[in-house]
Design a protein around this motif. Structure first.
Motif, PDB file in Angstrom:
ATOM      1  N   ARG A  27       0.800  -1.199  -0.003  1.00 24.83           N
ATOM      2  CA  ARG A  27       0.090  -0.050   0.073  1.00 24.83           C
ATOM      3  C   ARG A  27       0.879   1.282   0.033  1.00 24.83           C
ATOM      4  O   ARG A  27       0.279   2.405   0.364  1.00 24.83           O
ATOM      5  N   GLN A  38      -3.949   5.181   2.072  1.00 18.57           N
ATOM      6  CA  GLN A  38      -3.087   4.273   2.839  1.00 18.57           C
ATOM      7  C   GLN A  38      -2.915   4.602   4.502  1.00 18.57           C
ATOM      8  O   GLN A  38      -3.438   3.935   5.195  1.00 18.57           O
ATOM      9  N   ALA A  71      -6.675   5.624   6.241  1.00 15.18           N
ATOM     10  CA  ALA A  71      -7.497   4.498   6.230  1.00 15.18           C
ATOM     11  C   ALA A  71      -6.871   3.435   7.247  1.00 15.18           C
ATOM     12  O   ALA A  71      -7.724   2.949   7.878  1.00 15.18           O
ATOM     13  N   THR A 113     -11.380   0.183   6.676  1.00 14.84           N
ATOM     14  CA  THR A 113     -10.944  -0.766   5.519  1.00 14.84           C
ATOM     15  C   THR A 113     -11.813  -0.741   4.108  1.00 14.84           C
ATOM     16  O   THR A 113     -11.120  -0.811   3.267  1.00 14.84           O
ATOM     17  N   ALA A 155     -10.254   2.057   2.360  1.00 16.85           N
ATOM     18  CA  ALA A 155      -8.908   1.779   1.918  1.00 16.85           C
ATOM     19  C   ALA A 155      -8.854   1.010   0.850  1.00 16.85           C
ATOM     20  O   ALA A 155      -7.922   0.958  -0.121  1.00 16.85           O
TER      21      ALA A 155
END
Length: 317
Positions: free
Chosen positions: A48, A54, A57, A63, A66
């Motif tokens: 990530r 990134q 999140a 998530t 993300a």
């Protein structure tokens, strides 16, 4: 054999799309091809380091956000959203000048609940703030979603469901704003089927609290791995639960498209969903067809395959 040069919807397909709100499924990858590509991509996405959301999140545990917009840092996904098999069909509906403004992953694991019936017009359903804004007086609204099955998607594994012809009338008021309560809203039984909406109860947005979708009209959109379907986000759609008869995950990848006349994330600098917020500082839409003569939106050039933000230009919002 001459290679096909245009994948535009035929007159009959376009008429059916306007009538039903969806078109497809169409084949983009052969099953063995997408199995290899997705197997490789799935592992690479654990990196990530260049993901748009990134840090925030990850820190906030959001998530779902993300997983947004990984086409901005991964070459296979960047190529996927610009494939002519997709873009030509989307342009048949939206016109020649088109942006991809969001991508999302939709995994469904064995035993997962179905996704509840819903429609999205401005995508203000979670925050109360519109995420897309069509020009004033437009006859359209919502976004064109291209949902691609990166794995097999059968009824047992949680394929999509549509209620044809429902894209012209919104049954939900997105300005009401839903309450994020994952401990309460996961796998709620509705008409005998366990359904949820990522920690929300979509019924909170109903214009008529007593209204229920006519599930007798629903169709199941089974797809083999590598196929995709094109539909209006304002179409009533849902998904079946993953019955767990297969141990395999069902993975869908959704790319969302609008004309360049649409303002993306108007008057906002954050995405607010799933109990968290992430900054849009590193975000940009991707021009996948035609030209942008409006300058409403920050654009990112994903045709170069270098750092995703090196070629960003910023419009008004």
């Amino acid at each position: 054999m001459t290679a096909q040069t245009s994948f535009a919807l035929t007159d009959a397909e376009l008429a059916a799309f306007h009538r039903n709100g969806y078109a497809g499924p169409f084949t983009l990858y052969e099953p063995d091809e997408i199995k290899k590509a997705w197997g490789r991509t799935r592992l690479e996405l654990f990196d990530r380091s260049a993901a748009v959301y990134q840090d925030e999140a990850a820190k906030s545990g959001v998530t779902n956000i993300a997983n947004y917009d990984r086409h901005l840092d991964h070459a296979f996904l960047a190529d996927h959203i610009t494939r002519p098999e997709i873009v030509d069909r989307v342009s048949s509906v939206l016109g020649p000048d088109v942006l991809c403004w969001r991508t999302e992953f939709f995994p469904k694991y064995p035993g997962d609940e179905g996704t509840d019936w819903h429609q999205a017009d401005t995508f203000a359903n979670a925050s109360g703030t519109p995420q897309i804004q069509w020009p004033g007086g437009s006859d359209f609204g919502g976004t064109i979603t291209v949902w691609c099955a990166f794995t097999e998607a059968t009824v047992d594994m949680g394929c999509l469901q549509f209620i044809p012809g429902t894209h012209g009338t919104m049954n939900y008021d997105e300005t009401k704003r839903m309450t994020y309560q994952p401990e309460r809203n996961t796998a709620v039984e509705k008409t005998g089927v366990p359904r949820g909406f990522f920690g929300y109860d979509y019924r909170e947005l109903q214009i008529d609290p007593a209204w229920k979708p006519d599930e007798s009209q629903a169709v199941s959109m089974e797809m083999r791995a590598g196929q995709f379907i094109v539909f209006w986000s304002t179409l009533m759609h849902a998904s079946h639960p993953h019955a767990g008869r297969s141990k395999d995950m069902r993975m869908g990848f959704a790319a969302r498209y609008v004309p360049t006349s649409v303002v993306v994330y108007p008057d906002t600098t954050e995405i607010e969903e799933y109990g968290g917020r992430v900054s849009l500082e590193r975000y940009g839409s991707v021009l996948v067809s035609g030209a942008d003569t409006y300058g409403h939106n920050r654009l990112v050039d994903r045709t170069t395959r270098d750092h995703p933000f090196r070629n960003a230009s910023r419009g008004g919002a």
